[in-house]
Every structure is written in structure tokens, then in C-alpha cells.
Design an enzyme around this catalytic site. Structure first.
Site, PDB file in Angstrom:
ATOM      1  N   LYS A 179     137.243  48.904 -24.937  1.00 34.67           N
ATOM      2  CA  LYS A 179     137.636  48.673 -26.334  1.00 34.67           C
ATOM      3  C   LYS A 179     136.405  48.500 -27.234  1.00 34.67           C
ATOM      4  O   LYS A 179     136.332  49.078 -28.307  1.00 34.67           O
ATOM      5  CB  LYS A 179     138.533  47.422 -26.432  1.00 34.67           C
ATOM      6  CG  LYS A 179     139.850  47.534 -25.663  1.00 34.67           C
ATOM      7  CD  LYS A 179     140.775  46.366 -25.942  1.00 34.67           C
ATOM      8  CE  LYS A 179     140.320  45.052 -25.347  1.00 34.67           C
ATOM      9  NZ  LYS A 179     140.296  44.981 -23.873  1.00 34.67           N
ATOM     10  N   ARG A 195     146.842  39.399 -28.494  1.00 34.01           N
ATOM     11  CA  ARG A 195     146.873  39.385 -27.025  1.00 34.01           C
ATOM     12  C   ARG A 195     148.160  38.766 -26.497  1.00 34.01           C
ATOM     13  O   ARG A 195     148.342  38.693 -25.284  1.00 34.01           O
ATOM     14  CB  ARG A 195     145.697  38.566 -26.503  1.00 34.01           C
ATOM     15  CG  ARG A 195     144.560  39.400 -25.910  1.00 34.01           C
ATOM     16  CD  ARG A 195     143.455  38.435 -25.558  1.00 34.01           C
ATOM     17  NE  ARG A 195     142.532  38.901 -24.589  1.00 34.01           N
ATOM     18  CZ  ARG A 195     141.324  39.386 -24.869  1.00 34.01           C
ATOM     19  NH1 ARG A 195     140.943  39.547 -26.113  1.00 34.01           N
ATOM     20  NH2 ARG A 195     140.497  39.716 -23.908  1.00 34.01           N
ATOM     21  N   ARG A 246     128.566  45.583 -16.370  1.00 36.12           N
ATOM     22  CA  ARG A 246     128.315  45.521 -17.832  1.00 36.12           C
ATOM     23  C   ARG A 246     127.180  44.558 -18.161  1.00 36.12           C
ATOM     24  O   ARG A 246     127.082  43.480 -17.588  1.00 36.12           O
ATOM     25  CB  ARG A 246     129.601  45.071 -18.524  1.00 36.12           C
ATOM     26  CG  ARG A 246     129.443  44.902 -20.021  1.00 36.12           C
ATOM     27  CD  ARG A 246     130.749  44.901 -20.737  1.00 36.12           C
ATOM     28  NE  ARG A 246     131.581  43.732 -20.451  1.00 36.12           N
ATOM     29  CZ  ARG A 246     132.773  43.537 -20.998  1.00 36.12           C
ATOM     30  NH1 ARG A 246     133.261  44.427 -21.845  1.00 36.12           N
ATOM     31  NH2 ARG A 246     133.482  42.468 -20.698  1.00 36.12           N
ATOM     32  N   ARG A 299     127.940  38.762 -19.068  1.00 31.28           N
ATOM     33  CA  ARG A 299     128.886  37.767 -19.566  1.00 31.28           C
ATOM     34  C   ARG A 299     129.333  36.838 -18.435  1.00 31.28           C
ATOM     35  O   ARG A 299     129.547  37.279 -17.313  1.00 31.28           O
ATOM     36  CB  ARG A 299     130.114  38.466 -20.166  1.00 31.28           C
ATOM     37  CG  ARG A 299     129.914  38.881 -21.599  1.00 31.28           C
ATOM     38  CD  ARG A 299     131.040  39.708 -22.150  1.00 31.28           C
ATOM     39  NE  ARG A 299     132.383  39.214 -21.878  1.00 31.28           N
ATOM     40  CZ  ARG A 299     133.480  39.728 -22.428  1.00 31.28           C
ATOM     41  NH1 ARG A 299     133.389  40.739 -23.272  1.00 31.28           N
ATOM     42  NH2 ARG A 299     134.667  39.241 -22.144  1.00 31.28           N
ATOM     43  N   ARG A 318     141.509  37.243 -15.561  1.00 27.80           N
ATOM     44  CA  ARG A 318     141.708  37.950 -16.845  1.00 27.80           C
ATOM     45  C   ARG A 318     142.758  39.044 -16.700  1.00 27.80           C
ATOM     46  O   ARG A 318     143.545  39.285 -17.611  1.00 27.80           O
ATOM     47  CB  ARG A 318     140.366  38.525 -17.333  1.00 27.80           C
ATOM     48  CG  ARG A 318     139.427  37.433 -17.829  1.00 27.80           C
ATOM     49  CD  ARG A 318     137.974  37.890 -17.857  1.00 27.80           C
ATOM     50  NE  ARG A 318     137.702  38.883 -18.864  1.00 27.80           N
ATOM     51  CZ  ARG A 318     136.625  39.684 -18.843  1.00 27.80           C
ATOM     52  NH1 ARG A 318     135.751  39.605 -17.851  1.00 27.80           N
ATOM     53  NH2 ARG A 318     136.439  40.564 -19.787  1.00 27.80           N
TER      54      ARG A 318
END
Ligand code: AMP
Length: 220
Positions: A13, A89, A128, A161, A172
Site C-alpha cells: 500500500k 481498518r 522491508r 520496523r 497483524r
């Protein structure tokens, strides 16, 4: 243009949002980025949300909705259009957003659902890396920085992160399936959904989406 990007963690996203923002000159509003900034500056909001964000749990609806309402009311640049990334969300957040936008007569135009498979999600999230200074997104194999720990754009340090580890990714995903997936039907029923295969390269998704949005513009 008022768009929402919807999809599991790791759907891409943020990466797609960066490209769309440049293409359409609209404001990119990422609730996750806002929370991380607040945590970095150790503000009251940052301290309030830290436990939720780092544990991969959802920040309470009232806190997030208030944040978005303030942003939409106070930031004049949103008049050009906006791109919501990471909000809504939950169904409550989606209904609250509709309520806010209906009041000002500017409903959401399109909701982009970025469908992604679990192995792709895990590979993307565990690799990431983010720039501490400008938030540019890298990946250790898919999009490595020229120097492994430094941003190509601003030379800022890269970090991983706190919620991009396998255990928190699992939380998550569970949270996503329980709370966020039902929103897809909510927007499908409004006839606003565009489905994208987000396992593919982001540039392919971008071209597909732009074609869809151009078709919309022609038929309006
Ligand atoms: P993201 O950067 O979108 O992956 O968001 C990181 C974290 O911020 C999430 O795991 C949540 O803890 C929190 N967060 C971001 N957006 C929301 C939202 N709309 N509702 C509740 N929590 C959120």
C-alpha cells in the site's frame, strides 16, 4: 480524487501510494506513518498508541477516527483529493468515514483492494527496510538500497520496523482477517471496489489502476 487503499500488511500500500501521490498530486494519509512519527517524537499520542502499534494490534477506533477527522478538517491540501492508506481498518471506521465525508458532500470515489498471498506478505515484510529521515521504503532483495544501511535519496539510516518480525506479522494478519477483511464487502456493496493482484510488481498494479481510473473519468 478520493481513494482508499485496502489490503493486508505487506500488500504494498505504501509503495503504491507513493506512486499514486506523484501521478495525481493528491495527499497521502497513512495512519501508520502518523503513529510512527508521533512515537518518534514521544508525543502524548505516540505514547498512547506505542503498545498497540509495536504489538501489531489495532489502535482503538475512537483515537484513529478523531485523528482522520482532524486531518480532513484542518489540512487545506486535502481539497485536491486524498489517498487513505491504512484507514479504515474496521467496519466502524468505514462507517465513521462515510459519515464525515457525507457531511461535506465529498464521498470516497474508489476503494482499491490489493489482494496478496501469505508467502509474498512474509517475504516482503521481513525484508522491508525504511529510511529514518524520509520514510522511503526499501527491501533487502526486491529493492535494495545502493549501500545496505543508507537511503539512496537522503543518506538517512535504514531501519526495520519493530512490527516487521514473524511473530508480530502473524498477529497483524489475524487482526487483518478478523477486522479489516469484512470492509471489502462493505465497499463492494457500494460498487466502489477495484480489485488488484498485488502479488505482482507495483508498477504493473499502478498501470492497471490508472487504466481503471481513466475509464471512470470517461464514463462520468
Ligand atoms: P501500518 O503502517 O498501516 O501497517 O500500521 C501500523 C500499525 O499502526 C498497525 O498495526 C496498527 O497498530 C496501527 N494502525 C494504523 N492504522 C490503523 C487504523 N486505521 N486503525 C487501528 N490501528 C491502526
Amino acid at each position: 480524487m478520493r481513494l482508499i487503499l485496502l489490503g493486508p500488511p505487506g500488500a504494498g500500500k505504501g509503495t503504491l501510494a507513493t506512486l499514486l501521490k506523484e501521478k495525481f498530486d493528491i495527499v497521502h494519509i497513512s495512519t501508520g506513518d502518523i503513529f510512527r512519527e508521533e512515537m518518534k517524537s514521544d508525543s502524548e499520542l505516540g505514547r498512547e498508541v506505542k503498545g498497540y502499534v509495536e504489538g501489531g494490534e489495532l489502535v482503538p477506533d475512537s483515537v484513529v477516527t478523531q485523528l482522520i477527522e482532524n486531518k480532513l478538517k484542518k489540512d487545506p491540501s486535502v481539497e485536491k483529493g486524498f489517498l487513505l492508506d491504512g484507514f479504515p481498518r474496521t467496519t466502524v471506521q468505514a462507517e465513521d468515514l462515510d459519515g464525515m465525508l457525507d457531511k461535506i458532500g465529498e464521498p470516497v470515489d474508489r476503494v482499491v483492494y490489493m489482494e496478496t498471498s501469505l508467502p509474498v506478505i512474509i517475504q516482503r515484510l521481513t525484508g522491508r527496510r525504511i529510511c529514518r529521515d524520509c520514510d522511503a521504503i526499501y527491501h533487502i532483495t526486491n529493492k535494495p538500497a545502493k549501500t545496505s544501511d543508507q537511503c539512496d535519496v537522503c543518506n538517512g539510516g535504514l531501519y526495520q520496523r519493530a512490527d516487521d518480525n514473524e511473530e508480530t506479522i502473524k498477529t497483524r494478519m489475524d487482526v487483518y482477517l478478523k477486522n479489516t477483511k469484512p470492509i471489502i464487502e462493505y465497499y463492494q456493496a457500494q460498487g466502489k471496489l477495484i480489485n488488484i493482484d498485488a502479488n505482482q510488481d507495483t508498477n504493473v498494479s499502478l498501470d492497471f489502476l490508472i487504466n481503471n481510473l481513466n475509464e471512470d473519468a470517461k464514463s462520468n
